[in-house]
Design a protein around this motif. Structure first.
Motif, PDB file in Angstrom:
ATOM      1  N   LEU A 153      72.219  90.690  27.599  1.00  0.00           N
ATOM      2  CA  LEU A 153      71.776  91.444  26.426  1.00  0.00           C
ATOM      3  C   LEU A 153      71.772  90.597  25.156  1.00  0.00           C
ATOM      4  N   VAL A 154      72.547  89.527  25.131  1.00  0.00           N
ATOM      5  CA  VAL A 154      72.614  88.700  23.922  1.00  0.00           C
ATOM      6  C   VAL A 154      71.285  88.002  23.674  1.00  0.00           C
ATOM      7  N   SER A 155      70.839  87.212  24.649  1.00  0.00           N
ATOM      8  CA  SER A 155      69.571  86.494  24.525  1.00  0.00           C
ATOM      9  C   SER A 155      69.280  85.805  25.836  1.00  0.00           C
ATOM     10  N   VAL A 156      68.022  85.387  26.023  1.00  0.00           N
ATOM     11  CA  VAL A 156      67.678  84.669  27.239  1.00  0.00           C
ATOM     12  C   VAL A 156      68.383  83.317  27.269  1.00  0.00           C
ATOM     13  N   GLY A 157      68.646  82.746  26.096  1.00  0.00           N
ATOM     14  CA  GLY A 157      69.374  81.483  26.033  1.00  0.00           C
ATOM     15  C   GLY A 157      70.795  81.632  26.544  1.00  0.00           C
ATOM     16  N   SER A 158      71.400  82.799  26.285  1.00  0.00           N
ATOM     17  CA  SER A 158      72.747  83.067  26.775  1.00  0.00           C
ATOM     18  C   SER A 158      72.755  83.128  28.299  1.00  0.00           C
ATOM     19  N   TYR A 159      71.758  83.815  28.870  1.00  0.00           N
ATOM     20  CA  TYR A 159      71.624  83.835  30.333  1.00  0.00           C
ATOM     21  C   TYR A 159      71.463  82.417  30.859  1.00  0.00           C
TER      22      TYR A 159
END
Length: 490
Positions: A153-159
């Motif tokens: 949910l934070v960001s695709v960069g976090s994933y």
């Protein structure tokens, strides 16, 4: 077939809510997602049953499925390099075969991954409960799901960052296992006496095929599903800085990835121990192999690696399910809310709905493990083969479309088109047919239930299309990329 609308460029950074997916994945993220995608927990957990069934001949089973995956990924790479999109093969099927095909395979793929979420959450919770029994298994499953949902949910960069480290641990672990095991096989590992190790294990205990050639195909049924996930890189490429280059690189490297991580590590296992050694079935193939070298705490080391693989699979499964739901929403095949994104480019509704179904499946696993949950697992089990088959038929049509409309985008080409494509499709159909004869490992039940669910989804798709007057297929927006005709891209 109608021509495509001009793609709309996705936002490059945070913007207004609903501004679309963003290019938040870096090259190192895509590299590890591509590598980690072919290393599932099934390799560590499920390989022991394959070895027991086929003996050293399991290497041929892995080689056969690996070849199949390489060919399918080559087809998918051809289509995705020409048109990177978050819907990947579903979007390609939408245009090449019709709206009914994109709708059907998209929802079946989403269904597969939300069931995987429950399977992997339970597997991870089992390991964690063994380490910290004060927290019940369902509590660990809940904690794992919440943490990884928050990450997505934070960001695709976090994933991407989480997956970079998860995949990195898997890669290092398998690499170290192959090196250490290889040295032990040839008797040059310092301080280790491994009397059972040697290449003679490939033929000394009943031969290379102790149960006959037919066991190779039975082994295929047991290992084929551990390869699911190879296609994740093509979905993730749509959120990278250079999608075309990412897809091309991933497609071109899959041969060595499968060769090293699957065939290489399994070869080490069956060379370190006789295939019929009881410890392989009792402890698991990799744990038994490590134990045979006298490595302290081998079981706990492998549990940590398996847990990492489980968390990686959960992380990627949630990402993949949400992006497929996003693509379906964008094409009008799911609620429009699925296609809405936050200011950070996160498809909030698609993620929440996917994880809610994952939680429901986890509940069924604890409450009705032998009925409802067993049905969910078996009815999604053959989806991998359905996806691969749809990719074959999509590529047969899409190659002609690309050659007609924009031949310069064919920077990745399927070998020996169309003959090798047809041969691959025939092999997949053969595997599905052979599964129908398998009653010992639930192959028949898996195929029949999966076909039942697929038939229901296809019927819904056809009915929707007829209700809408058979509207022409429209491909979803995709991030445009400059065509690279350099030798590196090819």
């Amino acid at each position: 077939m109608t021509s495509q609308p001009t793609p709309t460029k996705a936002a490059d950074g945070p913007g207004e809510p609903g501004s679309g997916l963003q290019a938040g994945l870096k090259n190192r993220h895509l590299t590890m997602i591509a590598i980690g995608g072919v290393i599932g927990a099934g390799l560590f957990v499920g390989s022991s049953s394959g070895i027991a069934t086929a003996g050293p001949g399991i290497l041929l089973s892995y080689a056969l499925v690996g070849t199949l995956v390489v060919l399918v990924m080559r087809m998918l790479g051809e289509m995705s390099a020409a048109n990177p999109t978050s819907g990947s093969f579903s979007a390609h099927a939408d245009r090449a075969l019709g709206r009914w095909a994109g709708f059907s395979i998209g929802w079946l793929y989403w269904f597969f991954w939300v069931v995987v979420l429950a399977v992997e959450a339970t597997a991870g919770a089992t390991i964690l409960e063994g380490w910290v029994p004060a927290v019940p298994q369902w509590g660990w499953a809940l904690i794992v799901m919440i943490v990884l949902t928050a990450t997505n949910l934070v960001s695709v960069g976090s994933y991407g960052e989480f997956e970079f480290w998860f995949a990195g641990i898997k890669v290092v672990a398998i690499g170290a296992f192959i090196i250490v095991g290889g040295l032990a096989i040839f008797g040059v590992l310092p301080g280790v006496d491994a009397p059972k190790a040697g290449l003679g294990n490939l033929s000394d205990h009943g031969g290379f095929l102790p149960h006959g050639p037919g066991a190779i195909l039975t082994g295929v049924l047991l290992v084929v599903f551990s390869f699911m996930g190879s296609e994740i890189a093509t979905l993730a490429a749509g959120e990278s800085e250079n999608p075309q280059r990412a897809v091309t690189k991933s497609t071109n490297s899959i041969i060595w990835r499968i060769g090293v991580f699957y065939l290489g590590s399994i070869l080490v296992v069956v060379a370190l121990l006789p295939w019929n050694d009881p410890s392989i079935k009792d402890k698991g193939s990799y744990v038994a192999a490590l134990d045979s070298l006298g490595i302290a705490h081998a079981g706990e080391i492998m549990n940590f690696i398996v847990l990492t693989s489980v968390l990686s699979c959960l992380n990627s499964g949630l990402y993949t399910a949400s992006r497929m739901a996003f693509s379906l929403g964008e094409r009008g095949d799911a609620p429009k809310a699925f296609a809405k994104t936050t200011s950070r480019g996160v498809p909030l509704a698609a993620i929440v709905v996917s994880v809610v179904f994952g939680f429901v499946a986890v509940f069924f696993n604890y409450k009705f493990p032998d009925s409802v949950f067993l049905f969910l697992v078996n009815s999604s089990g053959a989806v991998a083969l359905f996806v691969w088959l749809v990719i074959c038929f999509s590529q047969l049509r899409m190659r002609k479309i690309i050659e007609r409309e924009s031949p310069e985008k064919l920077v990745v080409k399927m070998w020996l088109y169309p003959y090798l494509t047809w041969a691959t499709a025939a092999l997949i159909v053969f595997v599905l047919g052979y599964m129908l004869t398998d009653t010992e490992h639930d192959g028949r039940e898996t195929v029949l239930l999966s076909l039942l669910v697929a038939a229901v989804v296809v019927a819904i798709a056809v009915a929707r299309q007829r209700m809408r007057g058979g509207a022409a297929a429209v491909e979803p927006p995709a991030t445009p990329v400059p065509v690279e005709a350099s030798s590196e891209a090819r």
